[in-house]
Design an enzyme around this catalytic site. Structure first.
Site, PDB file in Angstrom:
ATOM      1  N   ASN A  84     114.690  33.283  73.140  1.00 26.25           N
ATOM      2  CA  ASN A  84     114.160  32.856  74.430  1.00 26.25           C
ATOM      3  C   ASN A  84     112.917  32.000  74.248  1.00 26.25           C
ATOM      4  O   ASN A  84     112.160  32.176  73.289  1.00 26.25           O
ATOM      5  CB  ASN A  84     113.823  34.071  75.298  1.00 26.25           C
ATOM      6  CG  ASN A  84     115.051  34.931  75.554  1.00 26.25           C
ATOM      7  OD1 ASN A  84     116.177  34.463  75.461  1.00 26.25           O
ATOM      8  ND2 ASN A  84     114.821  36.199  75.834  1.00 26.25           N
ATOM      9  N   VAL A  85     112.724  31.102  75.197  1.00 26.31           N
ATOM     10  CA  VAL A  85     111.554  30.215  75.136  1.00 26.31           C
ATOM     11  C   VAL A  85     110.529  30.605  76.205  1.00 26.31           C
ATOM     12  O   VAL A  85     109.481  29.977  76.324  1.00 26.31           O
ATOM     13  CB  VAL A  85     111.997  28.739  75.294  1.00 26.31           C
ATOM     14  CG1 VAL A  85     112.816  28.311  74.066  1.00 26.31           C
ATOM     15  CG2 VAL A  85     112.784  28.486  76.582  1.00 26.31           C
ATOM     16  N   HIS A  98     113.730  29.479  68.847  1.00 28.40           N
ATOM     17  CA  HIS A  98     114.167  28.276  69.578  1.00 28.40           C
ATOM     18  C   HIS A  98     113.008  27.567  70.243  1.00 28.40           C
ATOM     19  O   HIS A  98     113.214  26.708  71.093  1.00 28.40           O
ATOM     20  CB  HIS A  98     115.223  28.651  70.623  1.00 28.40           C
ATOM     21  CG  HIS A  98     116.545  29.010  69.999  1.00 28.40           C
ATOM     22  ND1 HIS A  98     117.547  29.622  70.702  1.00 28.40           N
ATOM     23  CD2 HIS A  98     117.026  28.869  68.736  1.00 28.40           C
ATOM     24  CE1 HIS A  98     118.592  29.818  69.906  1.00 28.40           C
ATOM     25  NE2 HIS A  98     118.283  29.377  68.706  1.00 28.40           N
ATOM     26  N   CYS A 121     103.318  13.924  64.346  1.00 26.69           N
ATOM     27  CA  CYS A 121     102.588  14.637  63.271  1.00 26.69           C
ATOM     28  C   CYS A 121     102.924  16.116  63.197  1.00 26.69           C
ATOM     29  O   CYS A 121     102.417  16.834  62.312  1.00 26.69           O
ATOM     30  CB  CYS A 121     101.076  14.450  63.477  1.00 26.69           C
ATOM     31  SG  CYS A 121     100.387  15.410  64.841  1.00 26.69           S
ATOM     32  N   ASN A 145     123.740  45.334  75.487  1.00 30.14           N
ATOM     33  CA  ASN A 145     124.102  44.136  76.244  1.00 30.14           C
ATOM     34  C   ASN A 145     124.791  44.514  77.544  1.00 30.14           C
ATOM     35  O   ASN A 145     125.417  45.583  77.629  1.00 30.14           O
ATOM     36  CB  ASN A 145     125.018  43.244  75.388  1.00 30.14           C
ATOM     37  CG  ASN A 145     124.875  41.772  75.752  1.00 30.14           C
ATOM     38  OD1 ASN A 145     123.773  41.218  75.715  1.00 30.14           O
ATOM     39  ND2 ASN A 145     125.978  41.159  76.134  1.00 30.14           N
ATOM     40  N   LEU A 146     124.727  43.588  78.519  1.00 27.47           N
ATOM     41  CA  LEU A 146     125.375  43.915  79.798  1.00 27.47           C
ATOM     42  C   LEU A 146     126.894  43.916  79.668  1.00 27.47           C
ATOM     43  O   LEU A 146     127.586  44.737  80.253  1.00 27.47           O
ATOM     44  CB  LEU A 146     124.937  42.889  80.857  1.00 27.47           C
ATOM     45  CG  LEU A 146     125.295  43.207  82.304  1.00 27.47           C
ATOM     46  CD1 LEU A 146     124.587  44.483  82.743  1.00 27.47           C
ATOM     47  CD2 LEU A 146     124.897  42.065  83.238  1.00 27.47           C
TER      48      LEU A 146
HETATM   49  N1  APR Z   1     120.727  43.141  80.445  1.00 32.38           N
HETATM   50  C1  APR Z   1     121.326  42.963  79.242  1.00 32.38           C
HETATM   51  N2  APR Z   1     122.104  41.904  78.944  1.00 32.38           N
HETATM   52  C2  APR Z   1     122.294  40.986  79.910  1.00 32.38           C
HETATM   53  C3  APR Z   1     121.710  41.103  81.196  1.00 32.38           C
HETATM   54  C4  APR Z   1     120.900  42.239  81.447  1.00 32.38           C
HETATM   55  N3  APR Z   1     120.306  42.444  82.626  1.00 32.38           N
HETATM   56  N4  APR Z   1     122.090  40.028  81.933  1.00 32.38           N
HETATM   57  C5  APR Z   1     122.884  39.264  81.145  1.00 32.38           C
HETATM   58  N5  APR Z   1     123.007  39.844  79.932  1.00 32.38           N
HETATM   59  C6  APR Z   1     123.750  39.365  78.769  1.00 32.38           C
HETATM   60  C7  APR Z   1     125.042  38.658  79.103  1.00 32.38           C
HETATM   61  O1  APR Z   1     126.111  39.606  79.128  1.00 32.38           O
HETATM   62  C8  APR Z   1     125.178  37.690  77.927  1.00 32.38           C
HETATM   63  O2  APR Z   1     125.903  38.296  76.853  1.00 32.38           O
HETATM   64  O3  APR Z   1     122.930  38.404  78.157  1.00 32.38           O
HETATM   65  C9  APR Z   1     123.738  37.448  77.478  1.00 32.38           C
HETATM   66  C10 APR Z   1     123.238  36.065  77.834  1.00 32.38           C
HETATM   67  O4  APR Z   1     123.994  35.146  77.107  1.00 32.38           O
HETATM   68  P1  APR Z   1     123.600  33.594  77.173  1.00 32.38           P
HETATM   69  O5  APR Z   1     123.426  33.198  78.609  1.00 32.38           O
HETATM   70  O6  APR Z   1     124.587  32.883  76.297  1.00 32.38           O
HETATM   71  O7  APR Z   1     122.153  33.519  76.503  1.00 32.38           O
HETATM   72  P2  APR Z   1     121.814  33.596  74.964  1.00 32.38           P
HETATM   73  O8  APR Z   1     122.763  34.489  74.238  1.00 32.38           O
HETATM   74  O9  APR Z   1     120.369  33.911  74.874  1.00 32.38           O
HETATM   75  O10 APR Z   1     122.044  32.084  74.474  1.00 32.38           O
HETATM   76  C11 APR Z   1     121.670  31.799  73.127  1.00 32.38           C
HETATM   77  O11 APR Z   1     122.067  29.464  73.523  1.00 32.38           O
HETATM   78  O12 APR Z   1     121.922  27.696  74.914  1.00 32.38           O
HETATM   79  C12 APR Z   1     121.351  28.276  73.818  1.00 32.38           C
HETATM   80  O13 APR Z   1     119.118  28.013  73.161  1.00 32.38           O
HETATM   81  C13 APR Z   1     119.923  28.638  74.110  1.00 32.38           C
HETATM   82  O14 APR Z   1     118.703  30.511  73.241  1.00 32.38           O
HETATM   83  C14 APR Z   1     119.904  30.144  73.913  1.00 32.38           C
HETATM   84  C15 APR Z   1     121.116  30.405  73.053  1.00 32.38           C
END
Ligand code: APR
EC number: 2.3.1.286
Length: 236
Positions: A92-93, A109, A120, A201-202
């Site tokens: 996350n950013v 990221h 630079c 994870n959700l």
């Molecule tokens: N609690 C737990 N998990 C959750 C919740 C919650 N409240 N809400 C959503 N999720 C889960 C979703 O089920 C999904 O698996 O979080 C995950 C989010 O997935 P993405 O939207 O793909 O985000 P992420 O995995 O962080 O993406 C990775 O992709 O686009 C690039 O640089 C960007 O850092 C990012 C990277």
């Protein structure tokens, strides 16, 4: 497992979802409104810097209106209490892990609240809008860009992350779809080095098959419960 196992935690957008920050790949996700290649690649930055800077200006401004949630706070509590090695790697950013108090933290990221000089390499803390053509205070080049790792660029801290994974006794993935490498491969690296692996994870993710255990639910519920479990076991 050692008295105080060495832990590597990976977080993704799901850990910030309950704070009101959109994830990427879900209904209403950030990539729903934009094509990645239009706002998150070096080519996009060269082609239309105003669009790219504006995309990140909006996400940076949105940080003012959100707070860390119970998951961020539980991870900060673990960071403060854990006597063994611990590294929190976030994709996350946003700055919610820092604001909750996590210190052993690595943003692989990049960060919304940072500007990077493309000339630079100097970084500057950044709060407001970052217009294209902003000069770098270190080298005076007109080359400041969002300090975000774009697709096709090398994530930050990979050597440190690989070294931590090689020493890890426990790898925990929280709130990530397991869709983007190299982060999506960390669970296999950890397993290769003998770590136990846990997913919070959700929904099931692309990487769920690689975890010893997957717990499905909101991070705001699962993470505090897991931290309490870990700390009480360590005190036993
Ligand atoms: N609690 C737990 N998990 C959750 C919740 C919650 N409240 N809400 C959503 N999720 C889960 C979703 O089920 C999904 O698996 O979080 C995950 C989010 O997935 P993405 O939207 O793909 O985000 P992420 O995995 O962080 O993406 C990775 O992709 O686009 C690039 O640089 C960007 O850092 C990012 C990277």
């Amino acid at each position: 497992m050692a008295d105080h196992p060495s832990i590597v935690i990976l977080t993704g957008a799901g850990v910030s979802a309950e704070s009101g920050i959109a994830t990427f790949r879900g209904p209403g996700g950030l990539w729903e409104g934009h094509r990645v290649e239009d706002v998150c690649t070096p080519e996009a930055l060269a082609r239309d810097p105003a669009l790219v800077h504006r995309f990140y200006d909006l996400r940076r401004a949105a940080l003012d209106g959100v707070q860390p949630n119970a998951a961020h706070r539980a991870l900060a509590r673990l960071d403060a209490a854990w006597p063994g090695e611990l590294l929190l790697v976030t994709q996350n950013v946003d700055d919610l892990h820092e604001r909750a108090g996590s210190t052993r933290l690595l943003h692989m990221h990049g960060k919304l609240r940072s500007a990077l000089c493309a000339r630079c390499g100097a970084r500057a803390a950044w709060a407001g809008a970052l217009p294209p053509g902003t000069a770098c205070a270190a080298c005076e080049a007109v080359a400041l860009r969002p300090d975000i790792v774009f697709f096709g660029e090398m994530p930050y801290g990979i050597d440190a992350i690989e070294a931590a994974l090689a020493r890890a006794d426990l790898f925990v993935s929280i709130g990530t779809s397991g869709a983007v490498y190299p982060a999506a491969g960390f669970v296999r690296t950890a397993r290769h080095h003998g770590a136990a692996t846990l997913e919070l994870n959700l929904d099931p993710s692309d990487g769920s098959i690689w975890f010893d255990e997957s717990r499905m639910g909101p991070a705001g519920v699962l993470v505090p419960a897991w931290v309490d479990e870990l700390l009480s076991r360590a005190q036993a």
